[in-house]
Design a protein around this motif. Structure first.
Motif, mmCIF file in Angstrom:
data_model
loop_
_atom_site.group_PDB
_atom_site.id
_atom_site.type_symbol
_atom_site.label_atom_id
_atom_site.label_comp_id
_atom_site.label_asym_id
_atom_site.label_seq_id
_atom_site.Cartn_x
_atom_site.Cartn_y
_atom_site.Cartn_z
ATOM 1 N N ARG A 54 67.516 34.506 64.868
ATOM 2 C CA ARG A 54 66.116 34.324 64.461
ATOM 3 C C ARG A 54 65.460 33.263 65.345
ATOM 4 N NH1 ARG A 54 65.162 33.282 58.267
ATOM 5 N NH2 ARG A 54 62.981 33.445 58.983
ATOM 6 N N GLY A 55 66.151 32.162 65.533
ATOM 7 C CA GLY A 55 65.595 31.103 66.367
ATOM 8 C C GLY A 55 65.359 31.577 67.796
ATOM 9 N N LEU A 56 66.248 32.375 68.276
ATOM 10 C CA LEU A 56 66.116 32.901 69.635
ATOM 11 C C LEU A 56 64.872 33.792 69.749
ATOM 12 C CD1 LEU A 56 68.277 32.880 72.138
ATOM 13 C CD2 LEU A 56 68.421 35.288 71.567
ATOM 14 N N GLY A 57 64.683 34.663 68.782
ATOM 15 C CA GLY A 57 63.509 35.536 68.801
ATOM 16 C C GLY A 57 62.226 34.732 68.691
ATOM 17 N N ALA A 58 62.247 33.731 67.833
ATOM 18 C CA ALA A 58 61.054 32.904 67.656
ATOM 19 C C ALA A 58 60.750 32.109 68.919
ATOM 20 C CB ALA A 58 61.244 31.966 66.467
ATOM 21 N N THR A 59 61.770 31.617 69.577
ATOM 22 C CA THR A 59 61.587 30.862 70.820
ATOM 23 C C THR A 59 61.010 31.759 71.910
ATOM 24 O OG1 THR A 59 63.442 29.454 70.228
ATOM 25 C CG2 THR A 59 62.772 29.443 72.533
ATOM 26 N N ALA A 60 61.543 32.952 72.013
ATOM 27 C CA ALA A 60 61.034 33.877 73.032
ATOM 28 C C ALA A 60 59.577 34.234 72.761
ATOM 29 C CB ALA A 60 61.903 35.130 73.063
ATOM 30 N N ARG A 61 59.266 34.435 71.499
ATOM 31 C CA ARG A 61 57.868 34.745 71.155
ATOM 32 C C ARG A 61 56.960 33.582 71.561
ATOM 33 N NH1 ARG A 61 54.896 33.439 66.588
ATOM 34 N NH2 ARG A 61 53.035 34.758 66.220
ATOM 35 N N ARG A 62 57.397 32.366 71.316
ATOM 36 C CA ARG A 62 56.582 31.214 71.690
ATOM 37 C C ARG A 62 56.401 31.144 73.208
ATOM 38 N NH1 ARG A 62 55.059 26.224 69.487
ATOM 39 N NH2 ARG A 62 55.005 27.388 67.560
ATOM 40 N N MET A 63 57.423 31.466 73.949
ATOM 41 C CA MET A 63 57.292 31.466 75.413
ATOM 42 C C MET A 63 56.260 32.495 75.866
ATOM 43 S SD MET A 63 61.390 31.056 76.161
ATOM 44 C CE MET A 63 61.415 31.039 77.953
ATOM 45 N N LEU A 64 56.257 33.634 75.220
ATOM 46 C CA LEU A 64 55.256 34.653 75.549
ATOM 47 C C LEU A 64 53.851 34.178 75.176
ATOM 48 C CD1 LEU A 64 57.420 37.604 74.284
ATOM 49 C CD2 LEU A 64 56.511 37.474 76.622
ATOM 50 N N LEU A 65 53.740 33.490 74.055
ATOM 51 C CA LEU A 65 52.445 32.931 73.654
ATOM 52 C C LEU A 65 51.974 31.886 74.659
ATOM 53 C CD1 LEU A 65 53.005 32.567 69.795
ATOM 54 C CD2 LEU A 65 51.221 33.947 70.887
ATOM 55 N N ALA A 96 48.578 32.057 76.765
ATOM 56 C CA ALA A 96 47.583 30.986 76.696
ATOM 57 C C ALA A 96 47.170 30.560 78.094
ATOM 58 C CB ALA A 96 48.142 29.803 75.898
ATOM 59 N N ALA A 97 48.142 30.458 78.983
ATOM 60 C CA ALA A 97 47.831 30.078 80.354
ATOM 61 C C ALA A 97 47.041 31.182 81.052
ATOM 62 C CB ALA A 97 49.128 29.787 81.112
ATOM 63 N N ARG A 98 47.459 32.422 80.855
ATOM 64 C CA ARG A 98 46.811 33.539 81.518
ATOM 65 C C ARG A 98 45.350 33.674 81.063
ATOM 66 N NH1 ARG A 98 48.908 38.813 82.876
ATOM 67 N NH2 ARG A 98 50.967 37.858 83.047
ATOM 68 N N LEU A 99 45.138 33.522 79.757
ATOM 69 C CA LEU A 99 43.791 33.725 79.204
ATOM 70 C C LEU A 99 42.982 32.433 79.176
ATOM 71 C CD1 LEU A 99 44.748 36.065 76.197
ATOM 72 C CD2 LEU A 99 43.821 36.733 78.421
ATOM 73 N N ASP A 100 43.670 31.329 79.473
ATOM 74 C CA ASP A 100 43.021 30.012 79.451
ATOM 75 C C ASP A 100 42.398 29.730 78.081
ATOM 76 O OD1 ASP A 100 42.349 27.574 80.481
ATOM 77 O OD2 ASP A 100 40.443 28.259 81.343
ATOM 78 N N VAL A 101 43.219 29.919 77.076
ATOM 79 C CA VAL A 101 42.778 29.635 75.705
ATOM 80 C C VAL A 101 43.866 28.788 75.035
ATOM 81 C CG1 VAL A 101 41.449 31.783 75.525
ATOM 82 C CG2 VAL A 101 43.867 31.730 74.794
ATOM 83 N N PRO A 102 43.501 28.082 73.971
ATOM 84 C CA PRO A 102 44.527 27.302 73.277
ATOM 85 C C PRO A 102 45.583 28.209 72.646
ATOM 86 C CG PRO A 102 42.309 26.703 72.521
ATOM 87 C CD PRO A 102 42.170 27.927 73.354
ATOM 88 N N LEU A 103 46.798 27.718 72.636
ATOM 89 C CA LEU A 103 47.891 28.532 72.097
ATOM 90 C C LEU A 103 47.632 28.893 70.639
ATOM 91 C CD1 LEU A 103 51.556 28.339 72.932
ATOM 92 C CD2 LEU A 103 50.963 28.314 70.515
ATOM 93 N N ASP A 104 47.054 27.947 69.899
ATOM 94 C CA ASP A 104 46.894 28.231 68.473
ATOM 95 C C ASP A 104 45.748 29.204 68.182
ATOM 96 O OD1 ASP A 104 44.706 26.669 68.842
ATOM 97 O OD2 ASP A 104 45.372 25.020 67.551
ATOM 98 N N SER A 105 45.068 29.644 69.239
ATOM 99 C CA SER A 105 44.063 30.701 69.029
ATOM 100 C C SER A 105 44.679 32.083 69.196
ATOM 101 C CB SER A 105 42.896 30.524 70.012
ATOM 102 O OG SER A 105 43.313 30.850 71.336
ATOM 103 N N LEU A 106 45.974 32.135 69.481
ATOM 104 C CA LEU A 106 46.653 33.403 69.751
ATOM 105 C C LEU A 106 47.545 33.807 68.588
ATOM 106 C CD1 LEU A 106 47.712 32.741 73.456
ATOM 107 C CD2 LEU A 106 45.857 34.235 72.669
ATOM 108 N N ALA A 107 47.698 35.082 68.446
ATOM 109 C CA ALA A 107 48.652 35.625 67.476
ATOM 110 C C ALA A 107 49.389 36.774 68.158
ATOM 111 C CB ALA A 107 47.909 36.111 66.236
ATOM 112 N N THR A 108 50.336 37.345 67.444
ATOM 113 C CA THR A 108 51.009 38.518 67.998
ATOM 114 C C THR A 108 50.972 39.653 67.005
ATOM 115 O OG1 THR A 108 53.186 37.840 67.164
ATOM 116 C CG2 THR A 108 52.607 37.140 69.399
ATOM 117 N N GLU A 109 51.031 40.835 67.530
ATOM 118 C CA GLU A 109 51.398 42.010 66.744
ATOM 119 C C GLU A 109 52.509 42.665 67.548
ATOM 120 O OE1 GLU A 109 48.214 45.355 68.170
ATOM 121 O OE2 GLU A 109 47.540 43.954 66.621
#
Lengths: 746, 148
Positions: A140-151, A155-168
């Motif tokens: 679970r921790g591994l999946g959550a960590t990978a998701r955060r890396m993608l976020l 955030a860098a690509r879109l130049d927006v704050p990380l906390d403005s992003l979500a996933t589906e």
């Protein structure tokens, strides 16, 4: 097997098999060409021979486990090998839940050797029903960590704050702008991100896949013949090999009467003398097999210093007599109160001795190995195995090269049940390595079913002696038990002389019943047979011994066996709940004998077991037909604490019931003259379709720490069946299998 | 020798008494048909020979020359086979999966010859061994395929 984690782990006792450093290079080399999260993975420095724990924390480095491809599909390198137990699907569910990727997007393969994968107490093996429970939190921790890396990458690509992003599933979403990015498009950027620490996990209440009956990922491939097992693989330019083993371990090939004749047989490439075997290498396996079985070999008796030599006068009947005669008191494994005094003071004492035979694994895929020596001096091995690092070290010793030069490939297993641990003399890969070296080409070696029956590592024969003391109310107040024999944990992980082997006593020790005075001991008695782990290990026979003797105690005291269990579990709500649950599941406890709707006389038996961190209660209904025991229904209530996939759990319980019933009804490896008498399924009967009962499963999530799934359904079956047989026939069967006994009409 | 396998004539040069199983696996690379016991006990090697479920591990190739051999690789080209596969997937039948090619072939032969099998028909035809004990799922899938 439960004892592995508690036992002082002495690495498996192969002399060559020391803990060593494992190179990262061979771990990741195969994947570096892909677009991976893993390209930035730092390589750990080489470690000295004999070094202690690995420097990486297993289960934490995302790149070792995950590749997200441009199309959004995910490759998960699992620490565990799939052999039907459903672990690949379970891991896709667990990682997918936190990563936010639908489990169906996953491809899961067994990871190569590497420190990242040492998830079971610093070791790695697929066994002991440890896979999910050992790794659930880490994955679970591994999946959550990978998701955060993608976020972070998004955030860098879109130049927006990380906390403005979500996933589906499979995408990062920026709701404010309506923009989204697929994981596959972010994977390369994400790989450059520092792995964050302490990423929060998804709330359990928001689970979409964990806890749900997600379809298994491999079912279609397995239904259409597309699934590839080790035996199906090829290496370019390979030859194929078959062996004829010495009839007994320790014997060696002497003169061969017809070598020239065999050399001239179709397709034969070469004939080889191996330790304890003759081999033929040919262009096709059938030709190799026919040739090697044509060889007329004069086997020489074992040298005095031969390892594991099997005496020519060994028989299973003889070993049973030896176990019966082996004196106690043995080594205490569990002691409470003063059983000796309590037995002296009891108003009634009953005694019984139980035994169970050696068992073969009988997985349907015969063992094989492909060995390929490479020009750079490295060695590739494709082989069924439950422990890649252990096989890597052992193979390196056979090959005479460093372990990091051995690449282990671990295809899915055509059944295992404990068969594919590293057992001295029971694995084909040493022969394949030697043959490939000798012929200078890749070699695929398959053991015929007959050679497999000759060299399988067996569930050991076991015997248990019980004495119980009853009080004036007919309640057991004292229990003294001695488990006689040798367990596989002691054989392969080492046993201290003053310590009981946990695999010899599990299922006799560790029972939940409130019997105030009890003493359980292990009486070690060496077994000349090559013994191994077999689904549910010591529990596979010890719970039969204990739970059937429990019914003897109940009968002696005039107690109903179900009611007596409930009474002795009064202070154990988890067990009581479980026992009541299986009672309800079966329509209410009904011991019988009674007449069924079809006019047959039937009875039911009950048993409990506490294997591999889970709790199980089992009821079986039996009748007698043509002198044989027929089992109609088996009800199982299982409490593994918490669960990942209820459909897989039910399938595993079905499977464990089948194997447990097979052992109770039919199975027995008989040795005479130092050799097993049955060499195929015609002589070693396993449960056929028409002996399969209906199986009813109830899963209870008590919230206790997560327990195992693959094995726990097995141990309750033999005692539930044998207890039912006793009620129906009045005969107390104390020696398995039941097929040794011909029952009269009831 | 010519063998008609999955609708295609294949020339093989193995000895006439070679079991069909090993020609399929080693000469032709059709590894969906499995070796389990080699003595017609387990049924993992089951193929169809002119529609009959046949244990290929004890079937010499010269006994099937000129007959139509169907292996698991072609099972979805067959209408009954497709129904069987769909039922196998719906019932999540396989565990380790090693015996399942043979089980699917046996079920396809049964349902081709007896589209509405009784329990006795199923018991009589579905005799292959499964060490994972998927027997209840197998019979449920056969019943479902018969209805579908």
């Amino acid at each position: 097997m439960d004892g592995i984690l508690n036992a002082p782990i002495r690495p498996e006792r192969h002399p060559q098999d020391r803990p060593t450093n494992l190179s990262r290079r061979s771990v990741l080399g195969a994947s570096l060409g892909a677009l991976v999260l893993g390209v930035a993975l730092p390589r750990s420095a080489p470690r000295a021979q004999g070094a202690a724990a690995p420097s990486v924390r297993p289960g934490t480095r995302v790149p070792a486990f995950l590749e997200i491809r441009p199309d959004g599909s995910v490759l998960l390198r699992s620490p565990f090998v799939e052999g039907g137990q459903g672990v690949t699907t379970a891991f896709a569910q667990i990682v997918g839940e936190e990563l936010d990727v639908d489990p169906t997007a996953f491809t899961v393969e067994c990871a190569p050797p590497g420190a990242d994968y040492l998830m079971v107490n610093g070791m790695r093996f697929t066994g002991g029903s440890f896979s999910v429970r050992s790794s659930y939190a880490a994955m679970r921790g591994l999946g959550a960590t990978a998701r955060r890396m993608l976020l972070q990458a998004a955030a860098a690509r879109l130049d927006v704050p990380l906390d403005s992003l979500a996933t589906e599933p499979g995408r990062v979403i920026h709701a404010a702008s309506g923009r989204s990015l697929a994981y596959g498009a972010l994977a390369a950027d994400a790989a450059a991100m520092p792995a964050p620490e302490g990423v929060p996990l998804r709330a359990e209440s928001a689970f979409r896949w964990i806890g749900k009956p997600v379809a298994r990922l491999d079912v279609r491939a397995k239904s259409t013949g597309k699934a590839l097992y080790a035996i199906d693989l090829t290496a370019e330019g390979m030859l194929q090999a078959a062996v004829q083993h010495a009839p007994r371990l320790g014997m060696e090939p002497g003169a061969v009467a017809n070598e020239a004749e065999v050399r001239a047989m179709p397709g034969v490439h070469s004939i080889h003398r191996l330790p304890g075997a003759m081999a033929v290498v040919a262009d096709r396996w059938w030709r190799a097999r026919r040739a090697v079985e044509t060889l007329q070999v004069d086997w020489t008796e074992a040298a005095p210093d031969a390892r594991n030599a099997m005496p020519g006068d060994f028989s299973s009947a003889g070993l049973r007599a030896t176990l019966t005669a082996a004196p106690g008191p043995g080594i205490a494994a569990e002691s409470q109160g003063d059983s000796a005094t309590a037995l002296r003071n009891a108003v009634r004492v009953i005694e019984a001795t139980y035994d169970a035979p050696h068992l073969a694994h009988g997985q349907l895929e015969p063992p094989s190995a492909i060995a390929r020596w490479n020009a750079d001096g490295t060695l590739d091995l494709w082989l069924p195995n439950q422990a890649p690092e252990m096989f890597q070290r052992a193979a390196a010793t056979v090959a005479g090269i460093e372990p990091e030069k051995v690449r282990i490939h671990s295809p899915m297993l055509g059944g295992f049940f404990g068969r594919h641990f590293l057992y001295e003399s029971a694995n084909p890969f040493p022969q394949a390595i030697l043959l490939a070296k000798a012929v200078g080409r890749p070699v695929k070696l398959i053991w015929s079913r007959e050679e497999e029956f000759l060299r399988d590592a067996l569930r050991p024969m076991g015997l248990a002696r019980f004495r119980a003391g009853l009080d004036p109310q007919g309640l057991p107040i004292a229990l003294h038990a001695e488990a006689v024999g040798e367990g596989p944990v002691g054989r392969w992980f080492g046993r201290q002389p003053d310590r009981a082997d946990p695999s010899a006593v599990e299922g006799i020790a560790g029972k939940p019943y409130a019997i105030p005075h009890r003493h359980v001991a292990h009486v070690p008695q060496p077994n000349p047979v090559m013994i191994g782990f077999w689904r549910s290990v010591g529990h596979s026979m010890n719970d039969f011994f204990y739970e059937t003797f429990f019914d003897e105690m109940a009968d002696a005291g005039g107690q109903d066996p179900f009611a007596l269990r409930l009474r002795l579990l009064a202070e154990s709500p988890r067990h009581r709940t479980l026992l009541e649950a299986v009672g309800h599941l079966s329509g209410g406890w009904r011991r019988g004998p009674f007449e069924a709707a079809d006019g047959t006389r039937r009875a039911r038996g009950v048993a409990m077991a506490s294997p591999f961190g889970s709790e199980v209660a089992t009821i079986a209904e039996v009748s007698i037909r043509d002198g044989e025991v027929m089992v109609h229904d088996v009800w199982v209530a299982i409490d593994p604490g918490s669960i990942v996939n209820p459909a897989i759990i039910e399938a595993q319980v079905q499977s464990a019931v089948a194997l447990g019933l097979s052992s109770a009804l039919l199975e027995e490896v008989v040795y005479e003259g130092g050799t097993p008498q049955a060499r195929n399924f015609d002589g070693y009967r396993i449960l056929p379709p028409d002996r399969m009962p209906r199986v009813h499963v109830r899963i209870i999530e008590s919230g206790a720490p997560m327990g195992g799934i693959g094995e726990p359904g097995l141990p309750g079956v033999p005692p539930a069946v044998v207890n039912a047989v006793a009620t129906l026939t009045g005969q107390r069967i104390r020696s398995l299998p039941l097929s040794k006994t011909r029952f009269g009409s009831v | 020798m010519d063998l008609l396998i999955n609708g295609v004539t294949r020339q093989v040069d193995s000895e006439a008494d070679t079991p069909l199983l090993w020609v399929l696996r080693d000469d032709l690379g059709l590894t969906g048909t499995k070796y389990g016991c080699g003595v017609a006990q387990c049924g993992a090697c089951t193929v169809l020979v002119d529609g009959q479920a046949t244990r290929s591990c004890v079937t010499p190739i010269d006994a099937v020359a000129g007959q139509s051999i169907t292996t698991i690789e072609a099972i979805e080209a067959d209408a009954v086979g497709r129904k069987v596969i769909a039922a196998w997937v719906a019932n999540q039948v396989p565990q380790c999966g090693y015996c399942q090619s043979g089980q699917v072939m046996a079920a396809t032969a049964l349902l081709t010859q007896t589209p509405q099998p009784s329990e006795e028909d199923i018991a009589g035809a579905m005799t292959n061994l499964c060490r994972c004990g998927t027997y209840n799922a197998i019979s449920a899938a056969v019943r479902q395929a018969a209805q579908g």
